[in-house]
Design a protein around this motif. Structure first.
Motif, PDB file in Angstrom:
ATOM      1  N   ASN A  92       0.833  -1.363  -0.036  1.00 40.65           N
ATOM      2  CA  ASN A  92      -0.060   0.061  -0.067  1.00 40.65           C
ATOM      3  C   ASN A  92       0.742   1.232   0.000  1.00 40.65           C
ATOM      4  O   ASN A  92       0.646   2.354  -0.752  1.00 40.65           O
ATOM      5  N   GLN A  93       2.010   1.262   0.819  1.00 37.04           N
ATOM      6  CA  GLN A  93       2.916   2.389   0.647  1.00 37.04           C
ATOM      7  C   GLN A  93       3.652   2.587  -0.616  1.00 37.04           C
ATOM      8  O   GLN A  93       3.797   3.827  -0.913  1.00 37.04           O
ATOM      9  N   ILE A  94       3.947   1.718  -1.145  1.00 34.64           N
ATOM     10  CA  ILE A  94       4.551   1.756  -2.582  1.00 34.64           C
ATOM     11  C   ILE A  94       3.927   2.241  -3.645  1.00 34.64           C
ATOM     12  O   ILE A  94       4.134   3.012  -4.474  1.00 34.64           O
ATOM     13  N   PHE A  95       2.513   1.671  -3.609  1.00 34.88           N
ATOM     14  CA  PHE A  95       1.707   1.878  -4.846  1.00 34.88           C
ATOM     15  C   PHE A  95       0.437   2.712  -4.631  1.00 34.88           C
ATOM     16  O   PHE A  95      -0.507   2.802  -5.294  1.00 34.88           O
ATOM     17  N   TYR A  96       0.653   3.415  -3.341  1.00 30.56           N
ATOM     18  CA  TYR A  96      -0.400   4.212  -3.084  1.00 30.56           C
ATOM     19  C   TYR A  96      -0.616   5.377  -3.936  1.00 30.56           C
ATOM     20  O   TYR A  96       0.177   6.270  -4.222  1.00 30.56           O
ATOM     21  N   THR A  97      -2.075   5.521  -4.245  1.00 35.37           N
ATOM     22  CA  THR A  97      -2.473   6.871  -5.126  1.00 35.37           C
ATOM     23  C   THR A  97      -3.846   7.212  -4.601  1.00 35.37           C
ATOM     24  O   THR A  97      -4.759   6.391  -4.310  1.00 35.37           O
ATOM     25  N   PRO A  98      -4.022   8.443  -3.981  1.00 39.81           N
ATOM     26  CA  PRO A  98      -5.161   8.906  -3.331  1.00 39.81           C
ATOM     27  C   PRO A  98      -6.443   8.428  -3.842  1.00 39.81           C
ATOM     28  O   PRO A  98      -7.299   8.019  -3.273  1.00 39.81           O
ATOM     29  N   TYR A  99      -6.601   8.684  -5.237  1.00 39.49           N
ATOM     30  CA  TYR A  99      -7.873   8.494  -6.204  1.00 39.49           C
ATOM     31  C   TYR A  99      -8.132   6.873  -5.815  1.00 39.49           C
ATOM     32  O   TYR A  99      -9.581   6.613  -5.913  1.00 39.49           O
ATOM     33  N   GLN A 100      -7.271   6.094  -5.890  1.00 43.93           N
ATOM     34  CA  GLN A 100      -7.675   4.496  -5.921  1.00 43.93           C
ATOM     35  C   GLN A 100      -8.252   4.451  -4.716  1.00 43.93           C
ATOM     36  O   GLN A 100      -9.064   3.399  -4.448  1.00 43.93           O
ATOM     37  N   TYR A 101      -8.201   5.157  -3.321  1.00 43.15           N
ATOM     38  CA  TYR A 101      -8.704   4.645  -2.206  1.00 43.15           C
ATOM     39  C   TYR A 101      -9.731   5.549  -1.922  1.00 43.15           C
ATOM     40  O   TYR A 101     -10.081   5.899  -0.618  1.00 43.15           O
ATOM     41  N   GLY A 102     -10.475   6.543  -2.580  1.00 43.79           N
ATOM     42  CA  GLY A 102     -11.474   7.395  -2.705  1.00 43.79           C
ATOM     43  C   GLY A 102     -10.952   8.550  -1.413  1.00 43.79           C
ATOM     44  O   GLY A 102     -11.517   9.064  -0.647  1.00 43.79           O
ATOM     45  N   GLN A 103      -9.599   9.066  -1.975  1.00 41.64           N
ATOM     46  CA  GLN A 103      -8.922  10.128  -1.099  1.00 41.64           C
ATOM     47  C   GLN A 103      -8.463  11.230  -2.240  1.00 41.64           C
ATOM     48  O   GLN A 103      -8.499  10.830  -3.353  1.00 41.64           O
ATOM     49  N   TYR A 104      -8.098  12.300  -1.693  1.00 36.10           N
ATOM     50  CA  TYR A 104      -7.795  13.451  -2.519  1.00 36.10           C
ATOM     51  C   TYR A 104      -6.706  14.224  -1.814  1.00 36.10           C
ATOM     52  O   TYR A 104      -6.851  13.938  -0.386  1.00 36.10           O
ATOM     53  N   VAL A 105      -5.905  15.154  -2.280  1.00 42.20           N
ATOM     54  CA  VAL A 105      -5.029  15.891  -1.586  1.00 42.20           C
ATOM     55  C   VAL A 105      -5.335  17.385  -1.927  1.00 42.20           C
ATOM     56  O   VAL A 105      -5.910  17.696  -2.981  1.00 42.20           O
ATOM     57  N   ASP A 106      -4.803  18.412  -0.919  1.00 41.48           N
ATOM     58  CA  ASP A 106      -5.257  19.801  -1.247  1.00 41.48           C
ATOM     59  C   ASP A 106      -3.764  20.355  -1.919  1.00 41.48           C
ATOM     60  O   ASP A 106      -2.912  19.524  -2.208  1.00 41.48           O
TER      61      ASP A 106
END
Length: 311
Positions: free
Chosen positions: A247-261
């Motif tokens: 999860n740490q290596i391949f993490y992208t916010p959109y894939q997990y229902g998240q986003y960044v400011d």
């Protein structure tokens, strides 16, 4: 009477070198509790642990979905049960006969698998593999039903959210770490009994009474050695840790229902409707910061949770 672990008699004559101190119970206790602390820290900071999107794990997710989830309300359910039961039986047989007896004992001659040692762990891993294969065979049969059975196809999606799975995984990891910390190391000679008492019972063996019509023996004798009990738990903990590492290596916010400011802070979408209808344009800080939720009459971002972690 418990048998003495002959493989550890060598420690009676060990010099007090690096290996001796490396096996010291104080160092082992420190390592086990330090790993437990790190797991607590990772769970608190990992944004995946707070994600409300559906959890997906290769192989394990297929097995979980095959056995637990996605049952059709008719005879397909009976077929599914028969297939995963068959997969378990075939996996146990292949694990014992092919991998344990033939490959590990006869071909590689590994001492750790001598006689029946490690047979349960080998059967467990082969069962995981066979369930994965049988899940795809079940998907092939589901193609007969066309569009009606399409939603019930088995995939790596587990049918539970990432937050729920991570809670269960973290609990299992912590329990495994504590089991490791509480093991009796018999310092300084490290000569102890092979047998360990199973958790919650006052015995080291389990006896299953089976009908005499099926077998002449009245009991099956299952023996779990102390080393395999310990390292079996550690092996499962390693699998859970590898999933978190993935999860740490391949993490992208959109894939997990998240986003960044704009500052890299991660937000978790909490309402299920937004997750079900999310796309690359709506699951962004720019959209959720200005768009009004018609149900609450407030901006979408006010219903989301901001994480301490940054991306």
């Amino acid at each position: 009477k418990d048998d003495v672990d002959a493989d550890s008699v060598y420690s009676l004559f060990m010099e007090q070198d690096f290996r001796y101190h490396f096996q010291h119970p104080y160092f082992r206790l420190f390592t086990a509790y330090f790993v437990t602390f790190c797991n607590f820290l990772i769970y608190a900071e990992d944004p995946v642990a707070h994600s409300r999107s559906e959890c997906t794990i290769p192989v394990i997710g297929n097995d979980f979905s095959f056995v637990i989830m996605k049952y059709l309300p008719n005879a397909w359910s009976l077929l599914k049960v028969i297939m995963w039961l068959t997969g378990i039986v075939v996996g146990i047989i292949i694990g014992k006969v092919v991998f344990h007896s033939y490959l590990f004992n006869r071909i590689f001659r590994l001492k750790m698998f001598h006689d029946d040692r490690g047979s349960w762990m080998t059967s467990f891993m082969s069962t995981v593999l066979l369930l994965f294969i049988f899940s795809y065979l079940y998907n092939v049969l589901l193609m007969i039903g066309g569009d009606y059975t399409r939603p019930y196809h088995i995939s790596s999606y587990m049918g539970v959210s990432n937050s729920i799975f991570m809670k269960a995984a973290a609990t299992g990891t912590w329990c495994g770490d504590f089991f490791t910390a509480w093991m009796d190391w018999d310092f300084p000679h490290f000569v102890g009994a092979i047998d360990v008492k199973l958790p919650g019972v006052n015995q080291a063996h389990v006896y299953f009474k089976i009908p005499k019509l099926l077998k002449t023996l009245e009991y099956w004798h299952i023996h779990i050695s102390g080393k395999w009990f310990n390292y079996g738990i550690l092996f499962i903990v390693i699998l859970l840790d590898l999933n978190m590492w993935k999860n740490q290596i391949f993490y992208t916010p959109y894939q997990y229902g998240q986003y960044v400011d704009d500052f890299g802070r991660i937000y978790t979408v909490m309402d299920q409707y937004s997750l079900d209808h999310a796309n690359s344009s709506t699951l962004t800080f720019e959209y959720r910061n200005v768009t009004i939720n018609p149900e609450t009459n407030e901006r979408y971002i006010l219903g989301d949770t901001m994480m301490n972690a940054r991306y």
